[in-house]
Design an enzyme around this catalytic site. Sequence first.
Site, PDB file in Angstrom:
ATOM      1  N   ARG A  92      35.341 -33.736   6.223  1.00  0.00           N
ATOM      2  CA  ARG A  92      35.372 -34.999   6.967  1.00  0.00           C
ATOM      3  C   ARG A  92      35.448 -36.194   6.007  1.00  0.00           C
ATOM      4  NH1 ARG A  92      32.809 -39.873   7.272  1.00  0.00           N
ATOM      5  NH2 ARG A  92      30.872 -38.773   6.781  1.00  0.00           N
TER       6      ARG A  92
ATOM      7  N   HIS B 113      23.233 -39.675   0.592  1.00  0.00           N
ATOM      8  CA  HIS B 113      24.680 -39.484   0.576  1.00  0.00           C
ATOM      9  C   HIS B 113      25.247 -40.439  -0.481  1.00  0.00           C
ATOM     10  CE1 HIS B 113      28.560 -38.907   2.978  1.00  0.00           C
ATOM     11  NE2 HIS B 113      28.860 -39.978   2.251  1.00  0.00           N
TER      12      HIS B 113
ATOM     13  N   CYS C 170      39.607 -42.817  -3.711  1.00  0.00           N
ATOM     14  CA  CYS C 170      40.858 -43.479  -3.359  1.00  0.00           C
ATOM     15  C   CYS C 170      42.012 -42.696  -3.965  1.00  0.00           C
ATOM     16  CB  CYS C 170      40.858 -44.898  -3.907  1.00  0.00           C
ATOM     17  SG  CYS C 170      42.456 -45.694  -3.699  1.00  0.00           S
TER      18      CYS C 170
END
Lengths: 302, 302
Positions: free
Chosen positions: B15, B207, B240
């Site tokens: 995800r 996270h 990215c």
Amino acid sequence: MKLPEKVTVKEVGPRDGLQNEKAVVATAEKVAWVNALSDTGLTYIEAGSFVRPEWIPQLADTGAVLEKIRRKPGVTYAALVPNVRGLERALNAGVDEVSVFMSASEGHNLRNINKTIAETYPVLEKVVKEAKNAGKSVRGYISTVIACPYDGPVSPKQVKEVAGRLFAMGVDEISLGDTIGAGVPTDVERLLGELLKDFHARQLAMHFHDTRGTALANVVKSLEMGITVFDSAAGGLGGCPYAKGAAGNVATEDLLYLFAQMGIETGVDLGRIIQAAQQIEKTIGRPLASHQMEIYRMAGGA
Amino acid sequence: MKLPEKVTVKEVGPRDGLQNEKAVVATAEKVAWVNALSDTGLTYIEAGSFVRPEWIPQLADTGAVLEKIRRKPGVTYAALVPNVRGLERALNAGVDEVSVFMSASEGHNLRNINKTIAETYPVLEKVVKEAKNAGKSVRGYISTVIACPYDGPVSPKQVKEVAGRLFAMGVDEISLGDTIGAGVPTDVERLLGELLKDFHARQLAMHFHDTRGTALANVVKSLEMGITVFDSAAGGLGGCPYAKGAAGNVATEDLLYLFAQMGIETGVDLGRIIQAAQQIEKTIGRPLASHQMEIYRMAGGA
């Protein structure tokens, strides 16, 4: 967290970085790079090594580099010295501080300097004595303080034994190197826990490689244990040049970001270090990949 | 160091990794990847997201992925859900756990979900209520818990306020995301110091993104403060795609190395995670650069 207010970053790129690069950098480029590093606020630059030129051709011109750089007041220009012959060359070139080096593990010491640990001590003792007589301070490097690529894990007691011998010779500061970048904070805690029984935190520096991404975690644990001197290389220079992204020394600019965000003073300008890293990147002709350099690129900086 | 004996690693690569990749991965490849991840010892895999397909085309097929994977007993297959319509789709696809998400900062929340924080609460409340009625556990993500790309530093009190609202809705666990990877251990200490006044460490997960190389240092500080659940993505997926080496989620394999060396049990096989990372690397067609993958390559592994 109990943290120091101020730390010293010792730039080892021109030595520990360039000695592991495939490209042999021209003397003029090295001089330009050391001059650029001198304008970042760094107070300590390891400019090269006086090992036999045929061993490390990358650093064969360290004498010329030391003679040609612009000496910035307040900056210590140091170099590695393996023996008294190397020391003579270093003194002739006007080095400010000399560094002796050995490993905590027999396997690495044998392969790196072709001597057992016991055979190494008298050689270094002579160097330290003569360097001191010449009025120079002496740094001692101990490699493989956590793990050895030949012998496996290295015990903190063994590191302490070697450190004790070096301090007894008159070495002023010892830099503890996790040469293969295998350490994690529990290793650092065990190592420093043992060494701080006998030595002061201010006598010790930490030298981490970021091979497994644990360098900054290890730096933080070292800070928490009172260490205030850290080695690093601009651009994370010094990784194996044959593997993209294989990390070498922890990057000076990544270390500076960490310290700045933790409120710890260094006196070094992060932006200028990134510029210096870009300068050497251009010179060596392979991309460097520190986190701060990537962020700068993503932001359209270069 | 006081450390937990055992931690849980929650794999978010399918995800949080794939949603940030340029390449849109075919359903069959995703299914094969989730199946490979299921065989590593992981007990939690976030398989996708039920946001509107036009928002994140990379994850438009999450329903099909959930329906086609081989469900390994003992593994929780979760997915993100933005609202009750997404929840319906998720329940139809047989999701095990649903995750709701919002940001701690107004700027990021507005740009990410097009609502103010105050407008977001009732939407999530409805999702949590209906998910609970359907017998599902609910995870809550809070983004930008340390810094926001639009608003700057985010206060721990603001994060605690949002966390309190989510827990009050019935959320079972909250994952605190350093979305832009700007945090350092002092930030983590301040954040968790504030949250642990009101909540238990076992209610919280961390996270981290490794944008600045600080993720593992932040994990270690979190461990020391009692946190035992960590999110990561195999291969460090999710950076990215336009900038080489720009780090995304902390790599599962780098996290596993850290835990293993610190003597903390995870139940996850590092070698199999590296294989899974290589599998998705081949699929997305750009090199992934976790530290463990580079070491594997240098050792001649691939």
